[in-house]
Scaffold this motif. Structure first.
Motif, PDB file in Angstrom:
ATOM      1  N   SER A   9     -19.000  -5.508   3.941  1.00  0.00           N
ATOM      2  CA  SER A   9     -18.600  -4.160   4.356  1.00  0.00           C
ATOM      3  C   SER A   9     -17.142  -3.925   4.009  1.00  0.00           C
ATOM      4  O   SER A   9     -16.313  -4.825   4.120  1.00  0.00           O
ATOM      5  CB  SER A   9     -18.787  -3.976   5.863  1.00  0.00           C
ATOM      6  OG  SER A   9     -20.166  -4.032   6.183  1.00  0.00           O
ATOM      7  N   LYS A  10     -16.873  -2.702   3.556  1.00  0.00           N
ATOM      8  CA  LYS A  10     -15.511  -2.319   3.207  1.00  0.00           C
ATOM      9  C   LYS A  10     -15.218  -0.958   3.829  1.00  0.00           C
ATOM     10  O   LYS A  10     -15.975  -0.005   3.644  1.00  0.00           O
ATOM     11  CB  LYS A  10     -15.365  -2.227   1.680  1.00  0.00           C
ATOM     12  CG  LYS A  10     -14.027  -1.695   1.210  1.00  0.00           C
ATOM     13  CD  LYS A  10     -12.925  -2.707   1.361  1.00  0.00           C
ATOM     14  CE  LYS A  10     -11.571  -2.143   1.019  1.00  0.00           C
ATOM     15  NZ  LYS A  10     -10.479  -3.092   1.257  1.00  0.00           N
ATOM     16  N   THR A  11     -14.154  -0.894   4.573  1.00  0.00           N
ATOM     17  CA  THR A  11     -13.749   0.343   5.243  1.00  0.00           C
ATOM     18  C   THR A  11     -12.337   0.693   4.796  1.00  0.00           C
ATOM     19  O   THR A  11     -11.487  -0.181   4.708  1.00  0.00           O
ATOM     20  CB  THR A  11     -13.749   0.120   6.772  1.00  0.00           C
ATOM     21  OG1 THR A  11     -15.030  -0.387   7.151  1.00  0.00           O
ATOM     22  CG2 THR A  11     -13.488   1.406   7.518  1.00  0.00           C
ATOM     23  N   PHE A  12     -12.124   1.941   4.460  1.00  0.00           N
ATOM     24  CA  PHE A  12     -10.759   2.422   4.210  1.00  0.00           C
ATOM     25  C   PHE A  12     -10.344   3.279   5.396  1.00  0.00           C
ATOM     26  O   PHE A  12     -11.164   3.982   5.982  1.00  0.00           O
ATOM     27  CB  PHE A  12     -10.699   3.291   2.951  1.00  0.00           C
ATOM     28  CG  PHE A  12     -10.822   2.522   1.670  1.00  0.00           C
ATOM     29  CD1 PHE A  12      -9.827   1.639   1.268  1.00  0.00           C
ATOM     30  CD2 PHE A  12     -11.941   2.677   0.853  1.00  0.00           C
ATOM     31  CE1 PHE A  12      -9.927   0.933   0.075  1.00  0.00           C
ATOM     32  CE2 PHE A  12     -12.055   1.970  -0.337  1.00  0.00           C
ATOM     33  CZ  PHE A  12     -11.041   1.102  -0.719  1.00  0.00           C
ATOM     34  N   VAL A  13      -9.087   3.232   5.719  1.00  0.00           N
ATOM     35  CA  VAL A  13      -8.569   4.130   6.756  1.00  0.00           C
ATOM     36  C   VAL A  13      -7.862   5.281   6.065  1.00  0.00           C
ATOM     37  O   VAL A  13      -6.960   5.079   5.259  1.00  0.00           O
ATOM     38  CB  VAL A  13      -7.589   3.377   7.690  1.00  0.00           C
ATOM     39  CG1 VAL A  13      -7.120   4.305   8.806  1.00  0.00           C
ATOM     40  CG2 VAL A  13      -8.253   2.144   8.261  1.00  0.00           C
ATOM     41  N   LEU A  55     -10.410  -8.098  -7.218  1.00  0.00           N
ATOM     42  CA  LEU A  55      -9.234  -7.232  -7.284  1.00  0.00           C
ATOM     43  C   LEU A  55      -9.025  -6.488  -5.972  1.00  0.00           C
ATOM     44  O   LEU A  55      -8.066  -5.741  -5.813  1.00  0.00           O
ATOM     45  CB  LEU A  55      -9.387  -6.212  -8.423  1.00  0.00           C
ATOM     46  CG  LEU A  55      -9.624  -6.793  -9.823  1.00  0.00           C
ATOM     47  CD1 LEU A  55      -9.874  -5.689 -10.833  1.00  0.00           C
ATOM     48  CD2 LEU A  55      -8.435  -7.647 -10.255  1.00  0.00           C
ATOM     49  N   LEU A  56      -9.949  -6.677  -5.033  1.00  0.00           N
ATOM     50  CA  LEU A  56      -9.885  -5.954  -3.760  1.00  0.00           C
ATOM     51  C   LEU A  56     -10.548  -6.813  -2.687  1.00  0.00           C
ATOM     52  O   LEU A  56     -11.570  -7.449  -2.955  1.00  0.00           O
ATOM     53  CB  LEU A  56     -10.664  -4.627  -3.928  1.00  0.00           C
ATOM     54  CG  LEU A  56     -10.600  -3.581  -2.822  1.00  0.00           C
ATOM     55  CD1 LEU A  56      -9.187  -3.003  -2.718  1.00  0.00           C
ATOM     56  CD2 LEU A  56     -11.584  -2.450  -3.119  1.00  0.00           C
ATOM     57  N   ASP A  57      -9.958  -6.822  -1.496  1.00  0.00           N
ATOM     58  CA  ASP A  57     -10.591  -7.610  -0.432  1.00  0.00           C
ATOM     59  C   ASP A  57     -11.498  -6.712   0.431  1.00  0.00           C
ATOM     60  O   ASP A  57     -11.618  -5.518   0.171  1.00  0.00           O
ATOM     61  CB  ASP A  57      -9.543  -8.356   0.406  1.00  0.00           C
ATOM     62  CG  ASP A  57      -8.566  -7.388   1.043  1.00  0.00           C
ATOM     63  OD1 ASP A  57      -8.851  -6.169   1.035  1.00  0.00           O
ATOM     64  OD2 ASP A  57      -7.528  -7.841   1.546  1.00  0.00           O
ATOM     65  N   PHE A  58     -12.124  -7.295   1.409  1.00  0.00           N
ATOM     66  CA  PHE A  58     -13.073  -6.553   2.233  1.00  0.00           C
ATOM     67  C   PHE A  58     -12.982  -7.099   3.655  1.00  0.00           C
ATOM     68  O   PHE A  58     -12.367  -8.143   3.884  1.00  0.00           O
ATOM     69  CB  PHE A  58     -14.501  -6.690   1.665  1.00  0.00           C
ATOM     70  CG  PHE A  58     -14.916  -8.111   1.408  1.00  0.00           C
ATOM     71  CD1 PHE A  58     -14.584  -8.740   0.223  1.00  0.00           C
ATOM     72  CD2 PHE A  58     -15.629  -8.838   2.365  1.00  0.00           C
ATOM     73  CE1 PHE A  58     -14.952 -10.063  -0.020  1.00  0.00           C
ATOM     74  CE2 PHE A  58     -16.001 -10.153   2.133  1.00  0.00           C
ATOM     75  CZ  PHE A  58     -15.655 -10.770   0.941  1.00  0.00           C
ATOM     76  N   GLN A  59     -13.578  -6.366   4.611  1.00  0.00           N
ATOM     77  CA  GLN A  59     -13.394  -6.757   6.003  1.00  0.00           C
ATOM     78  C   GLN A  59     -14.480  -7.686   6.521  1.00  0.00           C
ATOM     79  O   GLN A  59     -14.204  -8.631   7.238  1.00  0.00           O
ATOM     80  CB  GLN A  59     -13.333  -5.512   6.907  1.00  0.00           C
ATOM     81  CG  GLN A  59     -12.043  -4.724   6.776  1.00  0.00           C
ATOM     82  CD  GLN A  59     -12.147  -3.637   5.725  1.00  0.00           C
ATOM     83  OE1 GLN A  59     -13.179  -3.485   5.073  1.00  0.00           O
ATOM     84  NE2 GLN A  59     -11.096  -2.861   5.556  1.00  0.00           N
ATOM     85  N   GLU A  60     -15.721  -7.366   6.184  1.00  0.00           N
ATOM     86  CA  GLU A  60     -16.820  -8.138   6.790  1.00  0.00           C
ATOM     87  C   GLU A  60     -17.755  -8.686   5.732  1.00  0.00           C
ATOM     88  O   GLU A  60     -17.863  -8.139   4.643  1.00  0.00           O
ATOM     89  CB  GLU A  60     -17.638  -7.236   7.721  1.00  0.00           C
ATOM     90  CG  GLU A  60     -16.982  -7.007   9.065  1.00  0.00           C
ATOM     91  CD  GLU A  60     -17.748  -5.930   9.823  1.00  0.00           C
ATOM     92  OE1 GLU A  60     -18.986  -6.049   9.922  1.00  0.00           O
ATOM     93  OE2 GLU A  60     -17.097  -4.970  10.256  1.00  0.00           O
TER      94      GLU A  60
END
Ligand SMILES: Nc1ncnc2c1ncn2[C@@H]1O[C@H](COP(=O)(O)OP(=O)(O)O)[C@@H](O)[C@H]1O
Ligand SMILES: [Mg+2]
Length: 228
Positions: A9-13, A55-60
């Motif tokens: 899962s990836k969330t942007f604020v 190139l990008l991390d993620f939260q879950e």
């Protein structure tokens, strides 16, 4: 080498609001196949392919490369994977304007100690394989968009990666050049590389072994060729 996402899962604020871009995405990519990723603009395609390209991390969730959890790797290991195992191609090519075509291709080799022999010769032979030997000494601004993207593909190939990931690689190109790019990527998948391409173009369908769609943060298989 497999690339396996498990409930990622990836969330942007944005403006203090959480936007869930990927919602527990699970999928395992394998070498030797051509994957097309499609979906509406803003649906999370670039986010997904950037996570796959480290190139990008993620939260879950977990991202396992050959069974190894990327979140447990240190920066040195991640840098090595990015440089030698996963080649990345962008819509805007991102060539260095001050380097000639063959010098752009040489950039990822500079710190690679495994390459034997003459690095310039190798760069030229890879440029030859994308049909650009006669453009080797040209600067990016002297090349057409299609030629620049072929230089970018040559650069992505130079360390002989297991995967080539491309985010809308033909987004700025006409259909003739798009065909050249897709055919080159198809040839690489037939040679055993895993090819993952985000595209808006329906013309990618005949090349793809698997078409994946991202919609509302969910990834689903739209279409998979039998026996692939
Ligand atoms: N760095 C970021 N910060 C905030 N929101 C982002 C960022 N990157 C992407 N987004 C948002 O995530 C969503 C998916 O973007 P993206 O993965 O670029 O979609 P696509 O490539 O399918 O068009 C969009 O709503 C976009 O605005
Ligand atoms: Mg995008």
């Amino acid at each position: 080498m497999s690339l396996k996402l498990e409930n990622v899962s990836k969330t942007f604020v944005k403006k203090k609001e959480n936007i869930v871009v990927l919602d527990k995405v699970s999928y395992e990519f394998e070498p030797g196949k051509f994957y097309a990723i499609i979906g509406h603009s803003g649906g999370g395609k670039s986010t997904l392919i950037k996570i796959l390209g480290l190139l990008l991390d993620f939260q879950e969730g977990k991202y396992l490369i050959d069974g190894r959890d990327v979140q447990e790797m240190n920066e040195t290991e991640l840098a090595l994977l990015r440089r030698e195992k996963i080649g990345f191609v962008f819509q805007d090519y991102f060539l260095d304007p001050y380097l000639k075509a063959y010098e752009n291709v040489m950039v990822p080799m500079v710190v690679n100690r495994k390459i034997q022999g003459d690095k310039k010769e190798l760069a030229l032979s890879i440029l030859d394989s994308v049909g650009l030997l006669n453009r080797a000494n040209h600067f990016p601004k002297e090349l057409s968009g299609g030629e620049q993207q072929r230089v970018a593909i040559a650069r992505a190939m130079v360390n002989d990666p297991k995967y080539i990931l491309a985010d809308e690689p033909t987004g700025n190109l006409d259909r003739k050049n798009e065909k050249i790019i897709f055919e080159k990527l198809k040839e690489l998948s037939n040679q055993g590389k895993g090819i993952i391409v985000v595209s808006h173009s329906m013309d990618i369908f005949p090349y793809a072994d698997v078409v994946l769609r991202i919609e509302d943060g969910l990834l689903e298989v739209e279409n998979a060729k039998v026996n692939s």
